[in-house]
Design a protein around this motif. Structure first.
Motif, PDB file in Angstrom:
ATOM      1  N   SER A 183       0.924  -1.242  -0.088  1.00  0.00           N
ATOM      2  CA  SER A 183       0.219  -0.060   0.212  1.00  0.00           C
ATOM      3  C   SER A 183       0.719   1.321  -0.014  1.00  0.00           C
ATOM      4  O   SER A 183       0.565   2.139  -0.695  1.00  0.00           O
ATOM      5  CB  SER A 183      -1.005  -0.061   1.243  1.00  0.00           C
ATOM      6  OG  SER A 183      -1.726   1.411   1.292  1.00  0.00           O
ATOM      7  N   ILE A 184       2.041   1.207   0.793  1.00  0.00           N
ATOM      8  CA  ILE A 184       2.891   2.171   0.949  1.00  0.00           C
ATOM      9  C   ILE A 184       3.313   2.589  -0.605  1.00  0.00           C
ATOM     10  O   ILE A 184       3.779   3.710  -1.013  1.00  0.00           O
ATOM     11  CB  ILE A 184       3.840   2.266   2.128  1.00  0.00           C
ATOM     12  CG1 ILE A 184       3.169   2.016   3.251  1.00  0.00           C
ATOM     13  CG2 ILE A 184       4.852   3.315   1.787  1.00  0.00           C
ATOM     14  CD1 ILE A 184       4.066   1.655   4.409  1.00  0.00           C
ATOM     15  N   GLN A 185       3.877   1.495  -1.221  1.00  0.00           N
ATOM     16  CA  GLN A 185       4.342   1.445  -2.435  1.00  0.00           C
ATOM     17  C   GLN A 185       3.588   2.049  -3.481  1.00  0.00           C
ATOM     18  O   GLN A 185       4.092   3.048  -4.299  1.00  0.00           O
ATOM     19  CB  GLN A 185       5.042   0.187  -2.823  1.00  0.00           C
ATOM     20  CG  GLN A 185       5.801   0.405  -4.075  1.00  0.00           C
ATOM     21  CD  GLN A 185       6.995   1.075  -4.123  1.00  0.00           C
ATOM     22  OE1 GLN A 185       7.998   0.909  -3.196  1.00  0.00           O
ATOM     23  NE2 GLN A 185       7.463   1.900  -5.132  1.00  0.00           N
ATOM     24  N   VAL A 186       2.416   1.888  -3.453  1.00  0.00           N
ATOM     25  CA  VAL A 186       1.465   2.365  -4.506  1.00  0.00           C
ATOM     26  C   VAL A 186       1.257   3.873  -4.409  1.00  0.00           C
ATOM     27  O   VAL A 186       1.246   4.692  -5.030  1.00  0.00           O
ATOM     28  CB  VAL A 186      -0.007   1.500  -4.549  1.00  0.00           C
ATOM     29  CG1 VAL A 186      -1.093   2.330  -5.172  1.00  0.00           C
ATOM     30  CG2 VAL A 186       0.451  -0.102  -5.015  1.00  0.00           C
ATOM     31  N   LEU A 228      -4.654  10.042  -1.063  1.00  0.00           N
ATOM     32  CA  LEU A 228      -3.427   9.045  -1.082  1.00  0.00           C
ATOM     33  C   LEU A 228      -2.544   9.521   0.084  1.00  0.00           C
ATOM     34  O   LEU A 228      -1.711   8.402   0.782  1.00  0.00           O
ATOM     35  CB  LEU A 228      -2.585   9.103  -2.490  1.00  0.00           C
ATOM     36  CG  LEU A 228      -3.253   8.511  -3.523  1.00  0.00           C
ATOM     37  CD1 LEU A 228      -2.450   8.749  -4.765  1.00  0.00           C
ATOM     38  CD2 LEU A 228      -2.893   6.909  -3.296  1.00  0.00           C
ATOM     39  N   TRP A 229      -2.535  10.660   0.565  1.00  0.00           N
ATOM     40  CA  TRP A 229      -1.640  10.939   1.664  1.00  0.00           C
ATOM     41  C   TRP A 229      -2.291  10.229   3.071  1.00  0.00           C
ATOM     42  O   TRP A 229      -1.470   9.890   3.662  1.00  0.00           O
ATOM     43  CB  TRP A 229      -1.705  12.580   1.851  1.00  0.00           C
ATOM     44  CG  TRP A 229      -0.663  13.075   3.007  1.00  0.00           C
ATOM     45  CD1 TRP A 229       0.570  13.504   2.895  1.00  0.00           C
ATOM     46  CD2 TRP A 229      -1.199  13.208   4.453  1.00  0.00           C
ATOM     47  NE1 TRP A 229       1.028  13.961   4.149  1.00  0.00           N
ATOM     48  CE2 TRP A 229       0.135  13.491   5.017  1.00  0.00           C
ATOM     49  CE3 TRP A 229      -2.190  12.898   5.092  1.00  0.00           C
ATOM     50  CZ2 TRP A 229      -0.029  13.899   6.271  1.00  0.00           C
ATOM     51  CZ3 TRP A 229      -2.225  13.200   6.573  1.00  0.00           C
ATOM     52  CH2 TRP A 229      -0.977  13.917   7.238  1.00  0.00           C
ATOM     53  N   TRP A 230      -3.512  10.165   3.271  1.00  0.00           N
ATOM     54  CA  TRP A 230      -4.133   9.825   4.174  1.00  0.00           C
ATOM     55  C   TRP A 230      -3.872   8.366   4.177  1.00  0.00           C
ATOM     56  O   TRP A 230      -3.524   7.671   5.360  1.00  0.00           O
ATOM     57  CB  TRP A 230      -5.776   9.769   4.194  1.00  0.00           C
ATOM     58  CG  TRP A 230      -6.372   9.396   5.242  1.00  0.00           C
ATOM     59  CD1 TRP A 230      -6.739  10.034   6.336  1.00  0.00           C
ATOM     60  CD2 TRP A 230      -6.923   7.982   5.473  1.00  0.00           C
ATOM     61  NE1 TRP A 230      -7.384   9.256   7.259  1.00  0.00           N
ATOM     62  CE2 TRP A 230      -7.656   8.040   6.733  1.00  0.00           C
ATOM     63  CE3 TRP A 230      -6.995   6.836   4.734  1.00  0.00           C
ATOM     64  CZ2 TRP A 230      -8.471   6.658   7.275  1.00  0.00           C
ATOM     65  CZ3 TRP A 230      -7.568   5.742   5.235  1.00  0.00           C
ATOM     66  CH2 TRP A 230      -8.095   5.673   6.330  1.00  0.00           C
ATOM     67  N   CYS A 235      -0.563   7.606   5.140  1.00  0.00           N
ATOM     68  CA  CYS A 235      -0.215   7.877   6.746  1.00  0.00           C
ATOM     69  C   CYS A 235      -0.631   6.501   7.529  1.00  0.00           C
ATOM     70  O   CYS A 235      -0.075   6.326   8.465  1.00  0.00           O
ATOM     71  CB  CYS A 235      -0.552   9.171   7.024  1.00  0.00           C
ATOM     72  SG  CYS A 235      -0.311   9.725   8.561  1.00  0.00           S
ATOM     73  N   ARG A 236      -1.952   6.057   7.212  1.00  0.00           N
ATOM     74  CA  ARG A 236      -2.644   5.155   7.900  1.00  0.00           C
ATOM     75  C   ARG A 236      -1.679   3.962   7.783  1.00  0.00           C
ATOM     76  O   ARG A 236      -1.632   3.063   8.796  1.00  0.00           O
ATOM     77  CB  ARG A 236      -3.951   5.037   7.449  1.00  0.00           C
ATOM     78  CG  ARG A 236      -4.920   4.091   8.366  1.00  0.00           C
ATOM     79  CD  ARG A 236      -5.003   4.826   9.519  1.00  0.00           C
ATOM     80  NE  ARG A 236      -5.724   4.161  10.524  1.00  0.00           N
ATOM     81  CZ  ARG A 236      -5.773   4.385  11.911  1.00  0.00           C
ATOM     82  NH1 ARG A 236      -5.110   5.651  12.332  1.00  0.00           N
ATOM     83  NH2 ARG A 236      -6.325   3.650  12.738  1.00  0.00           N
ATOM     84  N   TYR A 260       0.081   8.873  13.508  1.00  0.00           N
ATOM     85  CA  TYR A 260       1.345   8.722  12.889  1.00  0.00           C
ATOM     86  C   TYR A 260       2.174   9.468  14.009  1.00  0.00           C
ATOM     87  O   TYR A 260       3.619   8.771  13.872  1.00  0.00           O
ATOM     88  CB  TYR A 260       1.391   9.557  11.567  1.00  0.00           C
ATOM     89  CG  TYR A 260       2.785   9.708  10.909  1.00  0.00           C
ATOM     90  CD1 TYR A 260       2.789   8.518  10.197  1.00  0.00           C
ATOM     91  CD2 TYR A 260       3.564  10.720  11.196  1.00  0.00           C
ATOM     92  CE1 TYR A 260       4.530   8.600   9.570  1.00  0.00           C
ATOM     93  CE2 TYR A 260       4.833  10.872  10.635  1.00  0.00           C
ATOM     94  CZ  TYR A 260       5.304   9.787   9.735  1.00  0.00           C
ATOM     95  OH  TYR A 260       6.292   9.934   9.227  1.00  0.00           O
ATOM     96  N   ILE A 261       2.115  10.586  14.364  1.00  0.00           N
ATOM     97  CA  ILE A 261       3.026  11.283  15.312  1.00  0.00           C
ATOM     98  C   ILE A 261       3.454  10.431  16.549  1.00  0.00           C
ATOM     99  O   ILE A 261       4.444  10.200  16.984  1.00  0.00           O
ATOM    100  CB  ILE A 261       2.732  12.398  15.741  1.00  0.00           C
ATOM    101  CG1 ILE A 261       2.621  13.448  14.567  1.00  0.00           C
ATOM    102  CG2 ILE A 261       3.712  13.200  16.562  1.00  0.00           C
ATOM    103  CD1 ILE A 261       1.970  14.922  14.824  1.00  0.00           C
TER     104      ILE A 261
END
Length: 500
Positions: free
Chosen positions: A19-22, A36-38, A41-42, A182-183
């Motif tokens: 998922s991160i790669q896509v 896509l940013w969300w 991050c998730r 995320y933080i």
């Protein structure tokens, strides 16, 4: 295929790297795609997620930097830190052994059970194998995890928190929520997390259970216990959640307030919203077990097993309770259940062997002990040889018992119980000076254990050293006031000293 859909689909199937790669490929073409940013991050958050609802281990940093004052003489049953001040429902030290931290043996190693109870610097530094273990520091763990997770990301960190304007993000709640997680779990920047959560909570007039819970989490990790308690309580008023209850209990654990923790558990269970929730019932049983209220803890563990018959912790604790209640046959049934569930650890096999021995099933004992030795490592090898010495004493082979105890102390030179029993065997060989040295070593390693003090007091009495005997007997009675042999020895000493 739409990359946003593909990334979200892989996220839902827990294929986080894919998922991160896509998301990375799509964000390289359009960095402002919020969907896509969300998703990225998730995915990063879920990849680095840690279940932090358990009670944390407490190490040297927590002991040295803890500003919370604890009353020196706590009332019975009101403190984890005073194992000697318990109610009449507590287990007897003569029937159930204590751990190296002064707590009754619970049958299951859980987070927080290795907490140093003396509060001394020496106890915090002392590991199982001195020179090979480093004291645990919880805040340092977050820093190291954050550094490692950022290094593992190609090109560095995903977001630059120093350049972010959190006021823009709180206007978009879905983005703000995923950013806060995320933080906390990826970047581990607790101060920035506190800043974001505080702004978001203020914008919601302190009525959002999510932001109050996250504020409580950051305050807890920053060491602000009273503020964390306030935020968690406010979150529960807005919305009852099991995770929030567990995190509020962590605060009371840190503040050494077991009765408050029990009240939180009971209120959550009695509210009717979490009927049959195993985590709450198990937590309540743990607190009572830590206070030494073994009968009350047994009743709670039975409730846990009624709700979840495969709970390894509940089965283990019930087995230990039955064993120390002189019912090895019943305990054996619990341990066999664990073996059927696939729990094939060295500890489980040695417990099965001990139950077989005390249930007079001698043909099974040696096979179980051999299996335990095959699975053993440096962390539990000494305890297994210590138990072998008990079996050897039971069958009358003092030579095997002596050798087993020698092996135990050679593996772990901090094994106080082995030194105490070794001293008893040395006395049988008329080596009184070696026995005295072993008793003193046992006292040094386990100042909470009354046996070494009583045994040395009895040795000194037989050697005519009445003053030294009186000091050791007095210490034994302080640790275990109901010990009949210590009372009898003290009576004899008082008569002898009165004649002098």
């Amino acid at each position: 295929m739409d990359p946003a859909f593909l990334a979200l689909s892989r996220l839902r199937r827990r294929k986080f790297d894919a998922s991160i790669q896509v998301a990375d490929d799509a964000l390289a073409q359009n960095p402002y795609d919020l969907a896509l940013w969300w998703t990225k991050c998730r995915a990063l958050t879920n990849k680095n997620w840690i279940d932090d609802t358990e009670v944390d281990e407490e190490g040297i940093a927590d002991l040295l930097l803890d500003d919370n004052a604890v009353q020196k003489e706590a009332r019975p049953g009101t403190s984890f830190n005073r194992p000697g001040t318990r109610t009449g429902t507590a287990s007897s030290m003569g029937l159930r052994p204590m751990t190296s931290n002064g707590r009754p043996v619970s049958g299951f190693a859980r987070p927080g059970s290795a907490r140093p109870m003396t509060g001394s610097l020496e106890a915090a530094f002392q590991g199982n194998r001195p020179g090979t273990s480093r004291p645990v520091t919880s805040s340092g763990r977050f820093v190291r995890l954050g550094t490692a997770s950022m290094k593992s990301e190609p090109g560095g960190a995903f977001v630059d928190l120093e350049k972010m304007d959190f006021r823009k993000y709180i206007q978009r709640p879905p983005l703000a929520r995923v950013l806060s997680d995320y933080i906390i779990y990826v970047d581990h920047n607790l101060r920035k997390s506190h800043e974001l959560c505080d702004l978001a909570s203020r914008s919601n007039s302190r009525n959002s259970w999510f932001w109050e819970a996250r504020l409580g989490k950051t305050c807890f990790h920053l060491g602000l216990m009273r503020e964390a308690q306030e935020h968690f309580s406010r979150s529960l008023k807005n919305q009852n959640m099991v995770t929030t209850v567990l995190e509020l209990v962590k605060v009371f654990h840190k503040l050494d307030q077991p009765n408050s923790a029990l009240t939180v558990y009971e209120d959550a269970i009695e509210s009717g919203m979490f009927d049959g929730d195993v985590a709450l019932m198990l937590g309540k049983a743990r607190v009572k077990d830590a206070l030494g209220q073994t009968d009350a803890a047994e009743a709670e563990y039975k409730k846990v097993l009624a709700a979840d018959a495969s709970s390894v912790e509940a089965i283990s604790c019930m087995a230990a309770h039955q064993f120390y209640s002189d019912q090895p046959e019943v305990a054996l049934r619990y341990y066999r259940r664990l073996l059927q569930m696939g729990v094939t650890s060295a500890e489980c096999w040695v417990n099965v062997g001990l139950c077989c021995f005390y249930a007079s099933q001698y043909d099974m004992t040696l096979n179980c002990i051999n299996r335990a030795l095959e699975l053993a490592d440096d962390t539990n090898n000494a305890d297994i040889w210590f138990n072998i010495s008990h079996i050897a004493v039971g069958i009358g082979d003092m030579g095997l018992a002596y050798q087993a105890l020698k092996v135990a102390v050679s593996i772990d030179n901090n094994h106080a119980e082995a030194f105490n029993n070794l001293a008893v065997l040395e006395l049988k060989k008329n080596n009184s000076e070696q026995a005295r040295a072993n008793y003193l070593q046992a006292q040094k390693l386990a100042p909470h254990n009354f046996e070494a003090f009583f045994n040395l007091g009895l040795l000194c009495f037989k050697l005519g050293e009445f003053e030294e005997s009186f000091k050791n007997c007095e210490k034994s009675l302080q640790l275990y006031p109901d010990h009949s042999d210590s009372k009898e020895l003290m009576t004899l000493l008082q008569k002898r000293l009165a004649q002098l």
